[in-house]
Enzyme design. Structure first.
Site, PDB file in Angstrom:
ATOM      1  N   GLY A   8      -5.462   7.791   5.381  1.00 30.98           N
ATOM      2  CA  GLY A   8      -4.575   8.767   6.021  1.00 30.98           C
ATOM      3  C   GLY A   8      -3.332   9.025   5.201  1.00 30.98           C
ATOM      4  O   GLY A   8      -2.829  10.155   5.138  1.00 30.98           O
TER       5      GLY A   8
ATOM      6  N   ARG B 226      -6.845   1.508  17.879  1.00 30.96           N
ATOM      7  CA  ARG B 226      -6.620   0.062  17.748  1.00 30.96           C
ATOM      8  C   ARG B 226      -6.324  -0.631  19.077  1.00 30.96           C
ATOM      9  O   ARG B 226      -6.350  -1.866  19.138  1.00 30.96           O
ATOM     10  CB  ARG B 226      -5.506  -0.202  16.725  1.00 30.96           C
ATOM     11  CG  ARG B 226      -5.990   0.072  15.315  1.00 30.96           C
ATOM     12  CD  ARG B 226      -4.951  -0.184  14.261  1.00 30.96           C
ATOM     13  NE  ARG B 226      -5.546  -0.080  12.935  1.00 30.96           N
ATOM     14  CZ  ARG B 226      -4.859   0.100  11.813  1.00 30.96           C
ATOM     15  NH1 ARG B 226      -3.520   0.187  11.854  1.00 30.96           N
ATOM     16  NH2 ARG B 226      -5.479   0.178  10.657  1.00 30.96           N
TER      17      ARG B 226
ATOM     18  N   ARG C 184       2.924   5.957  -3.238  1.00 32.85           N
ATOM     19  CA  ARG C 184       4.070   6.781  -3.642  1.00 32.85           C
ATOM     20  C   ARG C 184       4.343   6.645  -5.137  1.00 32.85           C
ATOM     21  O   ARG C 184       4.766   7.598  -5.791  1.00 32.85           O
ATOM     22  CB  ARG C 184       5.298   6.386  -2.805  1.00 32.85           C
ATOM     23  CG  ARG C 184       5.187   6.887  -1.356  1.00 32.85           C
ATOM     24  CD  ARG C 184       6.016   6.060  -0.413  1.00 32.85           C
ATOM     25  NE  ARG C 184       6.071   6.583   0.948  1.00 32.85           N
ATOM     26  CZ  ARG C 184       5.137   6.370   1.878  1.00 32.85           C
ATOM     27  NH1 ARG C 184       4.056   5.660   1.607  1.00 32.85           N
ATOM     28  NH2 ARG C 184       5.300   6.871   3.096  1.00 32.85           N
TER      29      ARG C 184
ATOM     30  N   LYS D 175       0.834  -1.208   0.000  1.00 35.96           N
ATOM     31  CA  LYS D 175       0.000   0.000   0.000  1.00 35.96           C
ATOM     32  C   LYS D 175       0.870   1.260   0.000  1.00 35.96           C
ATOM     33  O   LYS D 175       0.630   2.182  -0.784  1.00 35.96           O
ATOM     34  CB  LYS D 175      -0.928  -0.035   1.217  1.00 35.96           C
ATOM     35  CG  LYS D 175      -1.851   1.151   1.327  1.00 35.96           C
ATOM     36  CD  LYS D 175      -3.104   0.793   2.106  1.00 35.96           C
ATOM     37  CE  LYS D 175      -2.865   0.696   3.603  1.00 35.96           C
ATOM     38  NZ  LYS D 175      -2.684   2.009   4.260  1.00 35.96           N
TER      39      LYS D 175
ATOM     40  N   ASP E  72       1.580  -1.145  11.912  1.00 35.85           N
ATOM     41  CA  ASP E  72       0.263  -1.554  11.395  1.00 35.85           C
ATOM     42  C   ASP E  72      -0.091  -2.997  11.770  1.00 35.85           C
ATOM     43  O   ASP E  72      -1.204  -3.452  11.500  1.00 35.85           O
ATOM     44  CB  ASP E  72       0.229  -1.424   9.865  1.00 35.85           C
ATOM     45  CG  ASP E  72       0.259   0.035   9.432  1.00 35.85           C
ATOM     46  OD1 ASP E  72      -0.121   0.910  10.236  1.00 35.85           O
ATOM     47  OD2 ASP E  72       0.673   0.304   8.288  1.00 35.85           O
TER      48      ASP E  72
ATOM     49  N   GLN F  36       4.421   9.177   7.421  1.00 30.94           N
ATOM     50  CA  GLN F  36       3.515  10.055   6.675  1.00 30.94           C
ATOM     51  C   GLN F  36       3.933  11.510   6.829  1.00 30.94           C
ATOM     52  O   GLN F  36       3.925  12.261   5.852  1.00 30.94           O
ATOM     53  CB  GLN F  36       2.076   9.847   7.152  1.00 30.94           C
ATOM     54  CG  GLN F  36       1.549   8.455   6.791  1.00 30.94           C
ATOM     55  CD  GLN F  36       0.121   8.231   7.232  1.00 30.94           C
ATOM     56  OE1 GLN F  36      -0.474   9.059   7.907  1.00 30.94           O
ATOM     57  NE2 GLN F  36      -0.432   7.100   6.849  1.00 30.94           N
TER      58      GLN F  36
HETATM   59  C1  S3P Z   1       2.298   4.802   6.224  1.00 30.49           C
HETATM   60  C2  S3P Z   1       2.816   5.144   7.437  1.00 30.49           C
HETATM   61  C3  S3P Z   1       2.255   4.702   8.723  1.00 30.49           C
HETATM   62  C4  S3P Z   1       1.298   3.536   8.563  1.00 30.49           C
HETATM   63  C5  S3P Z   1       0.373   3.713   7.407  1.00 30.49           C
HETATM   64  C6  S3P Z   1       1.137   3.905   6.109  1.00 30.49           C
HETATM   65  C7  S3P Z   1       2.920   5.323   4.999  1.00 30.49           C
HETATM   66  O1  S3P Z   1       1.547   5.776   9.317  1.00 30.49           O
HETATM   67  O2  S3P Z   1       0.558   3.349   9.743  1.00 30.49           O
HETATM   68  O3  S3P Z   1      -0.478   2.593   7.261  1.00 30.49           O
HETATM   69  O4  S3P Z   1       2.651   4.807   3.905  1.00 30.49           O
HETATM   70  O5  S3P Z   1       3.708   6.271   5.104  1.00 30.49           O
HETATM   71  P1  S3P Z   1       2.308   6.856  10.249  1.00 30.49           P
HETATM   72  O6  S3P Z   1       3.311   7.507   9.422  1.00 30.49           O
HETATM   73  O7  S3P Z   1       1.223   7.806  10.698  1.00 30.49           O
HETATM   74  O8  S3P Z   1       2.878   6.066  11.385  1.00 30.49           O
END
Ligand code: S3P
Length: 443
Positions: free
Chosen positions: A100, A356, A32, A27, A325, A175
């Site tokens: 998110g 969670r 990206r 994912k 995750d 993120q």
């Molecule tokens: C992700 C970063 C993680 C992860 C999310 C995907 C990413 O979140 O929990 O499922 O692709 O950068 P955080 O950066 O908020 O920890």
């Protein structure tokens, strides 16, 4: 993108789980690959893209900003990018659904372009904190109108030229890191993110692969990641490896169902993502890595898992970011171990697609598993391999990983477990239940 009707689903214990399966594309890498291809000049091709709702939200947003994105009949995605500096003003609000990652990374992308974008999402996403990206992006000059509490719906007014910053991440978040790096792509000069605790590094790897000038230097304060802005990205051919976060469900299923023997092909083994494999091995899981190789700049392997007795562990805090995750499904593994597994230092779990910690304590608790919630984690006392009682209806709370984790728990429960809504699975793993069936378990 909102699901209108809940899709309840009852899952029964599996007689045995056997076979060879592939998991869908990663994912994080899928998001990206679409974003960077859309910012390159020319044609990129992406093979193995995760066609889940979250990633499709990113594709729709990049289209709304001018990129040409087409899925060919052979499953390869072809993207003609608009170039860094080229994204267009979207005409309507960007619907991020449940995602998110789409939201935070695209807020970064918009922040350094002269466009204004409104982000909306479902009930789960609309509860999640965006202040963590608003803060650094405001320092770069972008303006925000958010819903109180730094939440969606929110509007980002980007600025060009943006101001380069040097920013130390206050929370271990790939993120937030990626949002700043994406903003830095169209910012003159050098934008630097300092990461005291390492998180998944797909953005760094892929930005470098697309030809961005990016350096990563270790320092006493952590990883120092610097990007030089306003460079041209060169189109790429990308092969997305299978998602280790999706593989994790089968690693736990294979460990807890008597007689199980499952091989998962083509799993991404980037060390910033494999904490769950280490944790399960510490618990005594029988996981073998086969045919380790590199695909598209990322390490990949096939994984074979066989049923094995599990023992409780204290999850080493240093594994937290590389399995952030995977805690919901780790708690499921813990429910079948001998002894009490303790996880701490994982307060970020409270701001994921659901809280969670509470969600899993409630779900496992309702199925007769002893759980103790902490502010930053949980203790789970296992059955020593015996089936858990089960027999409950679980609130999945618009959270795909709660739905999938409790499905796995049901595979070794005395009484069936019902998900009040299985639809969220489609955000990251649309073929999850098909795979379950393929392995011989009927959901
Ligand atoms: C992700 C970063 C993680 C992860 C999310 C995907 C990413 O979140 O929990 O499922 O692709 O950068 P955080 O950066 O908020 O920890």
């Amino acid at each position: 993108m909102a699901h209108t009707l809940p899709q309840p689903r009852t899952v029964r214990a599996a007689a045995a789980l056997r076979g060879t399966i592939a998991v869908p594309g990663d994912k994080s890498i899928s998001h990206r690959s679409l974003m960077l291809s859309a910012l390159a000049v020319g044609e990129s091709r992406v093979e193995g893209l995760l066609e889940g709702e979250d990633v499709l939200a990113t594709a729709a947003a990049m289209r709304a900003m001018g990129a040409d994105i087409v899925r060919q009949d052979d499953g390869v995605w072809v993207i003609h990018g608009v170039g860094v500096g080229g994204p267009l003003q979207p005409e309507t609000a960007l619907d991020m659904g449940n995602s998110g990652t789409s939201t935070r990374l695209l807020m970064g992308l918009v922040a350094s372009h002269p466009i204004t974008a409104t982000f909306i999402g479902d009930a789960s996403l609309s509860k999640r904190p965006m202040g963590r990206v608003i803060e650094p992006l405001s320092q770069m000059g972008a303006e925000f109108q958010d819903t109180p509490g730094g939440r969606l719906p929110l509007m980002v007014r980007g600025i060009s030229p943006a101001v380069p910053i040097r920013y130390t991440l206050p929370v271990a978040s790939a993120q937030v890191k990626s949002a700043i790096l994406l903003a830095g792509l169209n910012t003159p000069g050098e934008t630097t993110v300092i990461e005291p605790i390492a998180t998944r590094d797909h953005s760094e790897r892929m930005l470098a692969g697309f030809g961005a000038e990016l350096t990563v230097t270790p320092s006493p304060e952590g990883k120092v990641i610097t990007i030089r802005g306003q460079a041209e990205l060169k189109p790429q051919n990308i092969v997305v490896p299978g998602d280790p976060s999706s593989a994790a469900f089968w690693l736990v299923a294979g460990s807890i169902v008597p007689g199980a023997d499952v091989t998962i092909t083509n799993v991404g083994m980037n060390p910033t993502r494999t904490g769950i494999i280490e944790a399960l091995k510490m618990m005594g899981a029988d996981i073998t890595e086969l045919d380790a190789r590199t695909v598209g700049g990322e390490p990949v392997a096939d994984l074979r898992v066989r049923h094995a007795p599990l023992s409780a562990i204290e999850v080493p805090p240093e594994l937290t970011p590389s399995m952030i995750d995977e805690y919901p499904v780790l708690f499921v593994a813990a429910a079948f171990a001998t002894g009490t597994t303790i996880a701490r230092g994982a307060e970020e779990l409270r701001v994921k697609e659901s809280d969670r910690i509470t969600a899993m304590a409630d779900a496992l608790g309702a199925c007769g598993v002893r759980c103790e919630e902490f502010e930053d984690g949980m203790a789970v006392t296992g059955t020593g391999g015996e089936p858990i009682p089960g027999g409950a209806t679980i609130a999945t709370l618009l959270d795909h990983r709660i739905a999938m984790s409790m499905t796995i728990a049901a595979l070794n429960a005395r009484d069936p477990i019902t998900l009040d809504d299985a639809a969220p699975v489609a955000t990251s793993y649309p073929i999850f239940f098909d795979t379950l069936e393929k392995l011989g378990a009927m959901a």
